[in-house]
Write a protein that holds these residues in place. Structure first.
Motif, short mmCIF file in Angstrom:
data_model
loop_
_atom_site.label_atom_id
_atom_site.label_comp_id
_atom_site.label_asym_id
_atom_site.label_seq_id
_atom_site.Cartn_x
_atom_site.Cartn_y
_atom_site.Cartn_z
N ILE A 1 5.78 -2.37 -13.80
CA ILE A 1 5.57 -2.61 -14.56
C ILE A 1 6.31 -3.54 -15.21
N SER A 2 5.53 -5.33 -14.64
CA SER A 2 6.25 -6.69 -14.33
C SER A 2 5.66 -7.57 -15.93
N LEU A 3 6.47 -8.66 -15.54
CA LEU A 3 6.45 -9.57 -16.44
C LEU A 3 6.09 -10.69 -15.77
N SER A 4 4.80 -11.96 -16.11
CA SER A 4 4.13 -13.01 -15.48
C SER A 4 4.58 -14.05 -16.56
N THR A 5 4.85 -14.95 -15.93
CA THR A 5 5.04 -16.17 -16.53
C THR A 5 4.54 -17.28 -16.48
N GLU A 6 3.30 -17.72 -16.52
CA GLU A 6 2.88 -19.61 -16.15
C GLU A 6 2.72 -20.70 -17.07
N THR A 7 2.76 -21.66 -16.54
CA THR A 7 3.59 -22.36 -17.30
C THR A 7 1.55 -23.84 -17.02
N VAL A 8 1.17 -23.83 -18.70
CA VAL A 8 -0.05 -23.96 -18.92
C VAL A 8 -0.25 -25.00 -19.41
N ALA B 1 14.19 -20.82 -29.09
CA ALA B 1 15.67 -20.83 -28.19
C ALA B 1 16.74 -20.56 -29.39
N SER B 2 16.67 -20.76 -30.00
CA SER B 2 17.14 -21.17 -31.52
C SER B 2 17.05 -20.07 -32.31
N GLY B 3 16.36 -18.76 -31.53
CA GLY B 3 16.17 -17.52 -32.22
C GLY B 3 15.70 -17.02 -33.37
N LEU C 1 2.12 -18.39 -25.20
CA LEU C 1 3.28 -20.03 -26.89
C LEU C 1 2.62 -21.97 -26.15
N GLY C 2 2.59 -21.52 -27.56
CA GLY C 2 1.89 -22.80 -27.59
C GLY C 2 2.75 -23.98 -27.58
N GLY C 3 1.90 -25.67 -27.67
CA GLY C 3 2.58 -26.83 -28.29
C GLY C 3 3.91 -26.76 -27.05
N ASP C 4 5.59 -27.26 -27.54
CA ASP C 4 6.37 -26.79 -27.20
C ASP C 4 6.74 -26.25 -26.74
N ALA C 5 6.17 -24.71 -26.65
CA ALA C 5 7.04 -23.62 -26.76
C ALA C 5 7.74 -23.82 -25.21
N GLN C 6 7.09 -24.99 -23.92
CA GLN C 6 7.90 -24.91 -22.98
C GLN C 6 9.55 -25.49 -23.25
N ALA C 7 9.54 -26.40 -24.48
CA ALA C 7 10.90 -26.42 -24.28
C ALA C 7 11.88 -25.58 -24.36
N GLY C 8 11.90 -24.50 -24.99
CA GLY C 8 13.10 -23.44 -25.15
C GLY C 8 12.47 -21.93 -25.66
N ILE D 1 13.50 -6.93 -17.71
CA ILE D 1 12.51 -8.29 -16.89
C ILE D 1 13.24 -9.04 -18.20
N ARG D 2 13.52 -10.07 -17.54
CA ARG D 2 14.11 -11.12 -18.35
C ARG D 2 13.53 -12.64 -17.97
N ARG D 3 13.08 -13.74 -18.49
CA ARG D 3 12.46 -14.89 -18.72
C ARG D 3 12.79 -15.70 -19.85
N GLN D 4 13.16 -16.75 -18.83
CA GLN D 4 13.01 -18.14 -19.94
C GLN D 4 12.14 -19.57 -19.52
#
Length: 120
Positions: free
Chosen positions: A30-37, A64-66, A91-98, A115-118
């Motif tokens: 079981i893995s975690l995939s991330t893609e910036t759109v 990012a701030s928790g 994750l929409g909008g400015d989610a890319q920021a953190g 598995i950790r991603r950020q």
């Protein structure tokens, strides 16, 4: 003809999915995939294994701030060589920021793993 004494070990191996002696070089089932759109980030939990795998999983995503946190959990029985998307989180909008994501997998047989991603 199969000897009766051989049936129990065969059944145990089938149920355990061979996890009694896992291959340390095999990819995580079981893995975690991330893609910036353009509209944010898409996270997917993917299941795929060469053997039978039964496991619980949990994906926790925080900003990012928790301050914002989302947790999704599930249980899966993966069939050999069949890829499955277990969950998708957008994750929409400015989610890319953190953002941070932690996938915790607890197999019925075998050792749990994370598995950790950020955000980059």
């Amino acid at each position: 003809m199969i000897e009766p004494a051989a049936i129990i070990p065969m059944l145990l191996a089938a149920v355990a999915g061979g996890a009694a002696s896992p291959d340390p070089t095999a990819p995580a089932p079981i893995s975690l995939s991330t893609e910036t759109v353009p509209a944010g980030v898409v996270l997917q939990v993917i299941g795929e294994s060469a053997t039978l795998v039964d496991a619980a999983y949990s994906l926790e995503v925080t900003n990012a701030s928790g301050g914002n946190r989302s947790t999704q959990r599930g249980r899966v029985s993966l069939r050999p060589n069949q890829r499955a998307v277990l969950l998708t989180s957008r994750l929409g909008g400015d989610a890319q920021a953190g953002w941070r994501a932690v996938l915790v997998v607890t197999p019925t047989f075998g050792q749990p793993y994370e598995i950790r991603r950020q955000a980059d």
